[in-house]
Design an enzyme around this catalytic site. Sequence first.
Site, PDB file in Angstrom:
ATOM      1  N   TYR A 178      -6.374  16.438   1.054  1.00 34.13           N
ATOM      2  CA  TYR A 178      -5.810  16.009   2.209  1.00 34.13           C
ATOM      3  C   TYR A 178      -3.783  16.375   1.818  1.00 34.13           C
ATOM      4  O   TYR A 178      -3.141  16.852   2.454  1.00 34.13           O
ATOM      5  CB  TYR A 178      -5.885  15.485   2.956  1.00 34.13           C
ATOM      6  N   PRO A 218      -2.468   4.013  -1.519  1.00 35.11           N
ATOM      7  CA  PRO A 218      -1.578   3.524  -1.355  1.00 35.11           C
ATOM      8  C   PRO A 218      -1.282   2.386  -0.920  1.00 35.11           C
ATOM      9  O   PRO A 218      -1.752   1.989  -0.188  1.00 35.11           O
ATOM     10  CB  PRO A 218      -1.241   4.713  -0.585  1.00 35.11           C
ATOM     11  N   THR A 246       0.352  -2.234   2.532  1.00 30.50           N
ATOM     12  CA  THR A 246       0.997  -2.630   3.862  1.00 30.50           C
ATOM     13  C   THR A 246       0.834  -1.324   4.851  1.00 30.50           C
ATOM     14  O   THR A 246       0.778  -0.385   4.010  1.00 30.50           O
ATOM     15  CB  THR A 246       2.410  -3.024   4.252  1.00 30.50           C
ATOM     16  N   THR A 272      -3.288  -6.914   1.284  1.00 33.72           N
ATOM     17  CA  THR A 272      -2.348  -7.141   0.786  1.00 33.72           C
ATOM     18  C   THR A 272      -1.621  -5.985   0.964  1.00 33.72           C
ATOM     19  O   THR A 272       0.193  -5.530   0.952  1.00 33.72           O
ATOM     20  CB  THR A 272      -1.416  -7.671  -0.309  1.00 33.72           C
ATOM     21  N   PHE A 302     -11.124  -1.488  13.014  1.00 35.29           N
ATOM     22  CA  PHE A 302     -11.340  -2.953  13.262  1.00 35.29           C
ATOM     23  C   PHE A 302     -11.631  -3.141  14.583  1.00 35.29           C
ATOM     24  O   PHE A 302     -11.869  -4.862  15.028  1.00 35.29           O
ATOM     25  CB  PHE A 302      -9.542  -3.899  13.232  1.00 35.29           C
TER      26      PHE A 302
END
Length: 311
Positions: free
Chosen positions: A146, A273, A211, A209, A192
């Site tokens: 991608y 990432p 982001t 953690t 979610f």
Amino acid sequence: MIPKKNLVTGGAGFIGSRIIDKLINQGEFVYCLDDLSNGSKANTSKWSSNKNFEFINQCVTKPLKIKVDKIWHFACIASPELYLKNPISTTNISFNGTLKMLYLAKENNAKFLFSSSSEIYGNPKINPQKEKYYGNISTSSIRACYSESKRLSEVLCFDFIREFNLDVKIARIFNSYGPNMSFSDGRVVGNFIRQAFKNKYLTIFGDGTQTRSFCFIDDLLDGLIKLMNSEINEPINLGNTNEISIKDLAQIIINLVERKIQIKNFDMRIDEPLTRKPCINKAKDLLNWEPKIKLKEGLSKTILHYRNYHY
């Protein structure tokens, strides 16, 4: 007055379908090109009998002969869950689809907007990411199908600008969300919300953690339209600068749905990432654009849409 003719590739998808809404409401004509492998025809069904709308059920890599003034190129497999299952197809659609559409733009002398991605920055070593940052990507990464195909598609765009003086816009889109998004393609906001309404635990890969920066769809659409109507032929980041951890995002959604839901952590995904935040100084300076909708407001609208149409 004859209405402007637009081609929106991936027009049955999340962003493409919302661009179509904007264009038709402005009185313009739209060809919607989509093979429905990822998009949903329900996203454009409201326009099926409109004289300014025509649906073309076809893959973007196939030959197409139409007359258009503008091409909005969104066709691509953008969900990690999907492109990790179909990496070769993802690369093919991204590169060959972009090449086909650029040639179509050249034949029509049409303005062309390419939907690039924040994924071209890879796992960045600088934060926030500026357009001049070259990125941190490995061609052996499982996500490279991608990210690298988006980078190569940008190369095509610049070569068409240089060789044919084509009017090409490059939007580097950061994470976007909102009503009409897919709630089943594995991307985090939709995932979610769907899990919360099904009374399941919310799944976080890693410790949460990592982001992201989430831009509400209405803000993104304004940026895309401003970019298409500009004279700019260089990459522009479009996204929200409000960076948030995935675990904090999960807690906000739990609070908004007002349910007692647990969070369950799984192993970190390979090559995911760790940070993602756009520098949007160029968008502010050149387009007079920046997001206006706060995360909780946008999430509330998205949750209400899910409650009304999916639950």
